[in-house]
Design a protein around this motif. Structure first.
Motif: not given
Length: 451
Positions: A16, A24, A52, A180-182, A427, A433-434
């Motif tokens: 991360w 994202k 994404n 989910p990752e960034e 989320s 996504e958020d």
């Protein structure tokens, strides 16, 4: 054609980051499922995807020796080859024509995969030249995750969401984990120090890599497979109908008469070609084998550890093995003593102290120690890696319960991942996504950046 298709189906990141220029994404881990093993014996991760709305990144080899990246908006896709610091351009801005594949959307056969509700689409890939039978691809996809495809499955871009199960006759990729990752923006770009691969040197690039410095090749008929190294030295003559990607130093192979065995990296047969089914676990250094529709375990030298007396059996985990008898599941220990009787409809997963099973369409939570039911009636459940805060879903919302079956974190999330190291990712928006991070008290926390 059919055998080539099935082999093609079986072919087989970053930490991360809090960098300002980041994306994202959803990370999807895929394992391999077979018609014989079923959903409860999906292999370890064989392929990873990050996706994404704008980008896709695919790692389809164990050592990430080939990475495919797609810029959806600009119709650019390329393959990175880190070992030589080269890239191969697949598409450079040309919008491709719509793929002419027949597709049928099946109503009423929804399925939960890795916590996401999926719809079924059946794609007609054409006709088998040998049997004249139609080859149909069953794809379960979810509209909760943006569309995902890659070079070997580029036609999947016609689906309205990400494919989480891609199988032909029960064989193929199935998602085992979604998070989910960034990721930094640079992981979706060609590195500055990479040079473009020349067309001549790209010839033969499509050879399937099944291990570091091991590649499949075929004889002139295209029906028998052998193994060569990066220099072209033949290690296994083309004599097998199928050669699986290596797991550690072992590859499972089979013959035209569908008898399975195994070879090592030197191409030597270490398990004779006499089993109806065979798969290998590197962690356990054991084989799961099948004979006459019954299954058992072999050690790495082929000695029988558990006779093939079960409808299905799994590799040991925390000293126990899940088994199936008469369409019911339970657990035995390595001495073959029954710990959990085979009374459960379907066991979805376990950790050291708890397991989850299904009853009809609902999920139930049990203790392993005394087979005691803690909670039930949920649309989905997942176990933490440790601790007693369990992910559950009801009425389309995720929340968390404890080991007494009491709600500890309210059911308000549209997307949620089970706790790991005391942290869960959740989320509340429809797209998922958020996302943000919470502790076991349900408090929002800042993520700890990986070292």
């Amino acid at each position: 054609m059919k055998r080539l298709t099935l082999t093609w189906m079986i072919v087989c990141l970053t930490s991360w980051s809090a960098l300002a220029q980041s994306k994202k994404v959803f990370r999807i881990d895929y394992g391999i499922n077979t018609e014989i093993s079923g959903d409860d014996e999906i292999s370890d991760t064989q392929l990873k995807a990050w996706v994404n709305q704008d980008f896709m990144r695919i790692s389809y080899t164990h050592d990430e020796s080939q990475i495919e990246i797609t810029d959806k908006k600009n119709y650019r896709s390329f393959i990175l080859i880190p070992q030589t610091q080269e890239y191969l351009m697949l598409n450079d801005g040309d919008k491709k024509d719509d793929t002419q594949i027949e597709i049928e959307y099946i109503i009423g056969q929804d399925k939960k995969i890795a916590g996401y509700t999926c719809q079924l689409a059946v794609l007609n890939l054409g006709t088998d030249e040998d049997t004249n039978e139609e080859i149909k691809l069953d794809v379960y996809y979810t509209e909760q995750i943006p569309n995902l495809s890659w070079s070997e499955f580029n036609f999947l871009d016609i689906l309205p969401g990400a494919p989480l199960s891609i199988t032909v006759s029960g064989n193929g990729y199935v998602a085992t984990k979604i998070e989910p990752e960034e990721l930094p923006q640079e992981l979706f770009e060609i590195p500055e120090n990479y040079t473009q691969m020349e067309v001549d040197s790209a010839e033969g690039f499509g050879d399937t890599q099944i291990a570091d410095d091991r590649f499949l090749f075929t004889d002139e008929t295209g029906e028998r497979y052998g193994v060569r190294d990066l220099n072209g030295t033949i290690l296994v003559q083309p004599k097998y109908a199928f050669i699986a990607p290596y797991v550690g130093d072992i590859s499972v192979v089979n013959t035209a008469s569908d008898k399975f065995g195994a070879i090592n990296l030197r191409g030597q047969e270490v398990i004779p070609l006499r089993y109806d089914f065979l798969t290998y676990s590197e962690n356990d250094r054991k084989f799961l084998y099948g004979q006459h529709d019954q299954y058992g375990l072999l050690d790495e030298n082929g000695k029988v550890l558990i006779k093939a007396n079960y409808d299905m059996i799994n590799f040991p985990e925390h000293g126990l093995m899940q088994f199936t008898k008469n369409n019911k599941s339970g657990y035995i220990n390595e001495k073959e003593q029954v710990v959990i009787p085979a009374v459960h409809e379907y066991i979805m997963g376990r950790n050291q102290h708890y397991f989850i099973s299904t009853q009809g369409q609902y999920y139930e939570l049990y203790t392993i120690k005394d087979n005691k039911k803690i909670a039930g009636g949920y649309d989905y459940m997942a176990l933490p890696d440790e601790g007693t805060t369990f992910l559950a879903m009801k009425n389309g919302k995720y929340g968390f319960i404890d080991d007494k079956g009491k709600t500890t974190i309210h059911f308000k999330f549209k997307t949620a991942i089970a706790f790991s190291d005391g942290v869960a990712i959740v989320s509340e928006d429809e797209a998922g996504e958020d996302f943000y991070y919470i502790n076991t008290k349900g408090e929002k926390i800042a993520p700890v950046e990986a070292e």
